[in-house]
Design a protein around this motif. Structure first.
Motif, PDB file in Angstrom:
ATOM      1  N   GLU A  44      40.974  34.620  43.768  1.00 37.28           N
ATOM      2  CA  GLU A  44      39.992  34.436  42.685  1.00 37.28           C
ATOM      3  C   GLU A  44      40.540  34.854  41.336  1.00 37.28           C
ATOM      4  N   GLU A 222      30.492  21.412  50.768  1.00 37.47           N
ATOM      5  CA  GLU A 222      31.523  22.366  50.333  1.00 37.47           C
ATOM      6  C   GLU A 222      32.894  21.692  50.269  1.00 37.47           C
ATOM      7  N   CYS A 246      35.971  18.871  43.710  1.00 38.18           N
ATOM      8  CA  CYS A 246      35.792  20.258  43.257  1.00 38.18           C
ATOM      9  C   CYS A 246      35.051  20.296  41.921  1.00 38.18           C
ATOM     10  N   SER A 250      30.598  21.605  41.483  1.00 40.11           N
ATOM     11  CA  SER A 250      30.102  22.671  40.589  1.00 40.11           C
ATOM     12  C   SER A 250      30.351  22.223  39.145  1.00 40.11           C
ATOM     13  N   ASP A 253      30.326  24.761  36.247  1.00 35.39           N
ATOM     14  CA  ASP A 253      30.924  26.085  36.491  1.00 35.39           C
ATOM     15  C   ASP A 253      32.442  25.961  36.635  1.00 35.39           C
ATOM     16  N   GLU A 255      34.833  28.178  36.554  1.00 33.52           N
ATOM     17  CA  GLU A 255      35.471  29.158  37.436  1.00 33.52           C
ATOM     18  C   GLU A 255      35.336  28.762  38.906  1.00 33.52           C
ATOM     19  N   GLN A 256      34.141  28.377  39.306  1.00 29.02           N
ATOM     20  CA  GLN A 256      33.935  27.998  40.709  1.00 29.02           C
ATOM     21  C   GLN A 256      34.782  26.777  41.062  1.00 29.02           C
ATOM     22  N   THR A 257      34.886  25.839  40.145  1.00 37.12           N
ATOM     23  CA  THR A 257      35.662  24.616  40.390  1.00 37.12           C
ATOM     24  C   THR A 257      37.129  24.939  40.672  1.00 37.12           C
ATOM     25  N   ASN A 260      37.571  27.186  43.917  1.00 38.14           N
ATOM     26  CA  ASN A 260      37.441  26.377  45.139  1.00 38.14           C
ATOM     27  C   ASN A 260      38.710  25.552  45.384  1.00 38.14           C
TER      28      ASN A 260
END
Ligand SMILES: [Mg+2]
Length: 319
Positions: A44, A222, A246, A250, A253, A255-257, A260
């Motif tokens: 992360e 997911e 990806c 999201s 978002d 960061e989430q992209t 992931n």
């Protein structure tokens, strides 16, 4: 339609690409077991690659061959005030030669780009050096074209195709470069994600389209589950749809992209996260990228400067 300035979106696109690349650098082609043992099962933040990895010589926050080539394309566009096939191919040739001869310069480069680049370096006609291989090397570097030609998207059908064929002349590789650059152009123009993707797909001719449609229809699932069906290798049939997925999973978002994407092991995580980061950055802007990802990124000030130059030169260019 969003209200962010085009300069915010252009910078977000280039920096977003490099952030994704650097985040996915240490996970590129590691196993699930290695992800668990080196990074407690999920990455992360910027990390160092393990000692046996081809990027073991890089520090956390350094990018790989994807961003190296993306910068070459951006510099070529700025120097020539538009896409110049001969100039860009010479830069790719020099890059391939330096990857082979300067210790530590190579950053886990793709074999197709290196082989074609060396042929260019050795004097072959760049119109004939492309290899008929459906890998993602031309899609991962194409973001600068989307920025430069953001208000002339019809140009991208030819210039993005030309930027691909010097190294990758497979129809799906060419379609990938056209698709990613046109989607970025539309997003920087302020269009919505669905509208941008539909427009970018409209001129594609290869069977890549079916997989792009599949991930679009399944964007709620997911990314790790979709990757089990689509795959996450350097095949452009896998890298480009997974990057799109990806982003779409999201869409608001950043960061989430990219997180992931960087965790899709085993796979071409740096390229998937690089393309996903370019798309999300072009949609959500530089202001959506967490500060910790920006300040620790190699060359972030230079990338920001390039984003601004591409946008301004492209906006005034007749080319
Ligand atoms: Mg790479």
């Amino acid at each position: 339609m969003n209200n962010l300035s085009t300069i915010n979106l252009a910078k977000g696109c280039l920096i977003g690409a490099a952030v994704g690349d650097a985040l996915g650098m240490p996970t590129e082609y590691i196993s699930k077991h290695q992800l668990q043992s080196f990074y407690k099962g999920r990455i992360e933040s910027y990390q160092k690659a393990n000692n046996n990895h081809p990027c073991a010589h890089l520090k956390p926050g350094q990018y790989t061959d994807d961003t190296q080539q993306l910068i070459l394309l951006a510099e070529s566009l700025v120097a020539n005030n538009g896409f110049n096939l001969l100039d860009f191919s010479q830069r790719i040739g020099q890059w391939a030669y330096e990857c082979q001869t300067i210790p530590g310069y190579d950053r886990f480069s793709g074999g197709t780009s290196i082989s074609a680049g060396l042929a260019i370096y050795n004097g072959s006609n760049p119109l004939k050096t492309g290899i008929n291989r459906a890998t993602c090397g031309s899609a991962m570097r194409v973001a600068p074209l989307g920025i430069f030609y953001y208000d002339k998207p019809q140009k991208l059908d030819t210039v993005a195709a030309d930027s691909s064929l010097i190294t990758h002349n497979h129809p799906a590789a060419i379609d990938s470069a056209v698709f990613i650059s046109k989607t970025i152009a539309s997003l920087i123009n302020g269009a919505g994600s669905k509208e941008s993707i539909q427009e970018a797909k409209s001129t594609l001719t290869s069977n890549l389209v079916k997989i792009l449609d599949y991930v679009f229809e399944n964007k709620e699932k997911e990314p790790a589950l979709i990757a089990k069906e689509v795959g996450a290798s350097e095949s452009t049939y896998e890298t480009v749809p997974m990057a799109l997925h990806c982003f779409l999973h999201s869409p608001l978002d950043f960061e989430q992209t990219v997180v992931n994407a960087a965790n899709l092991v085993p796979g071409d995580t740096d390229s998937i996260a690089c393309i996903a980061g370019a798309l999300s950055g072009a949609y959500n802007g530089l202001s959506s990228i967490p500060t910790r990802f920006i300040t620790a990124l190699e060359d972030y000030l230079y990338l920001s400067e390039l984003g601004e130059k591409l946008l301004h030169l492209g906006g005034t260019s007749k080319k």
